[in-house]
Design an enzyme around this catalytic site. Structure first.
Site, PDB file in Angstrom:
ATOM      1  N   CYS A  72       0.718  -1.006  -0.063  1.00 16.22           N
ATOM      2  CA  CYS A  72      -0.054   0.036   0.027  1.00 16.22           C
ATOM      3  C   CYS A  72       0.604   1.240   0.067  1.00 16.22           C
ATOM      4  O   CYS A  72       1.989   1.087   0.524  1.00 16.22           O
ATOM      5  CB  CYS A  72      -1.003   0.008   1.145  1.00 16.22           C
ATOM      6  SG  CYS A  72      -0.394   0.534   2.793  1.00 16.22           S
ATOM      7  N   CYS A  78       1.912   4.510   7.922  1.00 16.35           N
ATOM      8  CA  CYS A  78       0.849   4.034   8.688  1.00 16.35           C
ATOM      9  C   CYS A  78       1.280   2.761   9.580  1.00 16.35           C
ATOM     10  O   CYS A  78       1.999   1.965   9.035  1.00 16.35           O
ATOM     11  CB  CYS A  78      -0.189   3.602   7.714  1.00 16.35           C
ATOM     12  SG  CYS A  78      -1.593   2.721   8.714  1.00 16.35           S
ATOM     13  N   CYS A  81      -0.166  -1.832   9.398  1.00 19.75           N
ATOM     14  CA  CYS A  81       0.064  -3.169   8.941  1.00 19.75           C
ATOM     15  C   CYS A  81       1.823  -3.284   8.887  1.00 19.75           C
ATOM     16  O   CYS A  81       2.250  -3.398   7.658  1.00 19.75           O
ATOM     17  CB  CYS A  81      -0.431  -3.571   7.424  1.00 19.75           C
ATOM     18  SG  CYS A  81      -2.135  -3.570   7.482  1.00 19.75           S
ATOM     19  N   CYS A 171      -5.890   0.803   0.919  1.00 21.25           N
ATOM     20  CA  CYS A 171      -5.625   0.023   2.035  1.00 21.25           C
ATOM     21  C   CYS A 171      -6.038  -1.496   1.647  1.00 21.25           C
ATOM     22  O   CYS A 171      -7.000  -1.960   1.261  1.00 21.25           O
ATOM     23  CB  CYS A 171      -6.308   0.241   3.099  1.00 21.25           C
ATOM     24  SG  CYS A 171      -6.343  -0.918   4.809  1.00 21.25           S
ATOM     25  N   GLU A 347     -21.933 -10.816  29.359  1.00 20.85           N
ATOM     26  CA  GLU A 347     -21.276  -9.767  28.542  1.00 20.85           C
ATOM     27  C   GLU A 347     -21.669  -8.322  28.993  1.00 20.85           C
ATOM     28  O   GLU A 347     -22.875  -8.311  29.259  1.00 20.85           O
ATOM     29  CB  GLU A 347     -21.698  -9.855  27.030  1.00 20.85           C
ATOM     30  CG  GLU A 347     -21.465  -8.621  26.117  1.00 20.85           C
ATOM     31  CD  GLU A 347     -20.038  -8.372  26.029  1.00 20.85           C
ATOM     32  OE1 GLU A 347     -19.634  -7.220  26.173  1.00 20.85           O
ATOM     33  OE2 GLU A 347     -19.108  -9.543  25.914  1.00 20.85           O
ATOM     34  N   ASP A 392     -13.311 -15.701  26.972  1.00 17.60           N
ATOM     35  CA  ASP A 392     -12.758 -14.954  25.837  1.00 17.60           C
ATOM     36  C   ASP A 392     -12.940 -13.357  26.310  1.00 17.60           C
ATOM     37  O   ASP A 392     -13.517 -12.429  25.851  1.00 17.60           O
ATOM     38  CB  ASP A 392     -13.834 -15.217  24.935  1.00 17.60           C
ATOM     39  CG  ASP A 392     -13.325 -14.521  23.360  1.00 17.60           C
ATOM     40  OD1 ASP A 392     -12.256 -14.064  23.402  1.00 17.60           O
ATOM     41  OD2 ASP A 392     -13.820 -14.651  22.455  1.00 17.60           O
ATOM     42  N   CYS A 419      -6.786 -12.451  22.805  1.00 18.62           N
ATOM     43  CA  CYS A 419      -6.199 -11.674  21.833  1.00 18.62           C
ATOM     44  C   CYS A 419      -5.196 -10.696  22.063  1.00 18.62           C
ATOM     45  O   CYS A 419      -4.335 -10.043  21.363  1.00 18.62           O
ATOM     46  CB  CYS A 419      -7.369 -10.835  21.211  1.00 18.62           C
ATOM     47  SG  CYS A 419      -7.944  -9.754  22.357  1.00 18.62           S
TER      48      CYS A 419
END
Length: 464
Positions: A72, A78, A81, A171, A347, A392, A419
């Site tokens: 990109c 940026c 990535c 992107c 949640e 999670d 994560c």
């Protein structure tokens, strides 16, 4: 070595998530946003007795890992990535090694080692995303300028900057449909000379463009986020967006009014300009209704890999009551519902809970129950006792006061989906101190070209 001094050196390794290690005169300096093997110039911005941190100024020599050109136009400015110049198989190897080191250290610290002193568990490596590019089903683009006083921009923040915004006109981690919508919206407001919202003065109109596109259905939800400070005619913009020759289908265009001082995408008022305020996505044969702010995994096909790995670790839950803590829109709960006695999801986001209930009804599942509230508080109110627990949590992991309550249930097994491996390693340490052991773990790369990765861990109780 003093604050403000500039040095050059080679990044020897990168610890999760993006902490590059450089040795200078026998001292280790942590410099973020680099790649192993790069020679970089950096300035010392923090210096304590046993710790030094530097800010990357310039890459002087490429790493041997950088075997391809950027995909990109705004790389490397940026910071999204930052691994895109690394072949995907090498990205996977690096992430796998980072997570394994964190887990190995956590197990060693807790004494879960074999006779040779090695961490005693099965590490099953990493699974890649089915798509390396165009995988994100959600993107929050910001309005701003690329430099002070520059023309209007719409895209992503410049690496290390709170204010400068780079236009993401090409992107590669989003579908081209999103790029076409972004370019149309930017051109429209550029011609109108509409001002963006300034974070310091709290003045301006344009804030964000939130785009969501389902991978399996191709349905697109367009969300323009502005303040209420000014008014602009939006009907022409509507017609321009709807006239775009997209691969997918726009099912809703929303105008979201947000007058919060905080730089967050939220709604004080939502106006439906066209269609509806939701779209549908399908994961592992189940259909999910998703609204603008519903949590949903940003890589739909990657989510199928992740949830398949988790389901394999969970195993047979027949006649079991399963707690799905931090359940989001109930994806995991509904995947397990067909093979469990009952699944109870907890949640904190009420909108996500409402969506989970509706999704369960839509999928014909009558043994899912969802409760809104903080896990820390809701566990005190639930009278049911779980036979199995799925965790999670958000990036920061499990609240330290909630962990003892989870441990107190004494379930035979748990599966932890994370994560953020550093939060996972911390929480595993507590679980292992309280009668549990790590049986096996694997990684799933949901975030190609970025520093992030998902981890799935099976935990078994050994101390009764």
């Amino acid at each position: 070595m003093k604050k403000g001094e500039v040095y050059e050196g080679y990044i020897e390794k990168v610890d999760f998530p993006n902490k590059g290690r450089i040795r200078i005169d026998g001292e280790t300096v942590i410099v973020k946003n680099g790649i192993p093997g790069q020679k970089v110039r950096f300035v010392i911005n923090k210096k304590r007795k046993n710790k030094a941190e530097g800010r990357l100024l310039e890459v002087l020599e490429k790493s041997e890992l950088e075997k391809r050109e950027p995909v990109c136009s705004i790389f490397p400015a940026c910071g999204g990535c930052m691994y895109q110049t690394i072949l995907y198989e090498d990205q996977l190897k690096m992430k796998e090694a980072q997570v394994k080191e964190l887990l190995d250290d956590a197990l060693a610290a807790a004494g879960q080692v074999d006779e040779q002193g090695n961490p005693d568990y099965i590490f099953e490596g990493i699974q890649g995303s089915p798509q390396e590019f165009e995988y994100r089903n959600k993107m929050e683009f910001s309005f701003g300028d690329e430099y002070k006083g520059g023309p209007l921009s719409l895209g992503l923040h410049k690496k290390g900057s709170t204010y400068d915004v780079l236009t993401a006109k090409d992107c590669k981690i989003v579908h081209p449909d999103m790029t076409e919508i972004l370019k149309t919206v930017l051109q429209y407001f550029t011609e109108l000379k509409a001002p963006y919202y300034h974070k310091i003065s709290h003045e301006g109109y344009l804030r964000h463009l939130l785009l969501r596109r389902a991978e399996t259905t191709g349905e697109i939800l367009v969300n323009l986020v502005t303040t209420s400070q000014q008014k602009y005619e939006l009907e022409s913009l509507l017609q321009q967006i709807l006239a775009l020759p997209l691969e997918g289908k726009i099912v809703g265009i929303l105008h979201i009014v947000n007058d919060s001082f905080a730089d967050v995408v939220k709604s004080d008022e939502t106006r439906v300009l066209y269609g509806q305020d939701y779209f549908y996505e399908t994961i592992l044969g189940l259909r999910f209704k998703i609204s603008p702010f519903s949590f949903f995994q940003t890589n739909s096909l990657g989510a199928e890999v992740l949830y398949s790995a988790a389901r394999a670790y969970i195993g047979d839950t027949k006649d079991m009551t399963v707690f799905d803590l931090y359940s989001g829109t109930g994806t995991i709960a509904q995947i397990l519902a067909s093979v469990a006695k009952e699944v109870i999801g907890v949640e904190i986001v009420e909108e996500a809970v409402e969506a989970a209930r509706e999704n369960a009804w839509m999928n014909g599942l009558d043994n899912c129950r969802f409760m809104a509230g903080d896990v820390l508080k809701v566990l005190d109110k639930i009278t049911d006792k779980p036979d199995f627990i799925v965790l999670d949590p958000p990036r920061d992991g499990i609240h330290p006061k909630a962990l003892p309550k989870i441990i107190e249930y004494g379930v035979e097994q748990m599966v932890y989906i994370s994560c953020k491996p550093t939060s996972l390693a911390r929480d595993l340490g507590v679980l292992m101190e309280n009668g549990y052991r790590v049986e096996k773990a694997c990684c799933v790369d949901m975030f190609c070209s970025t520093v992030h990765v998902e981890t799935v861990v099976l935990i078994t109780r050994v101390d009764k």
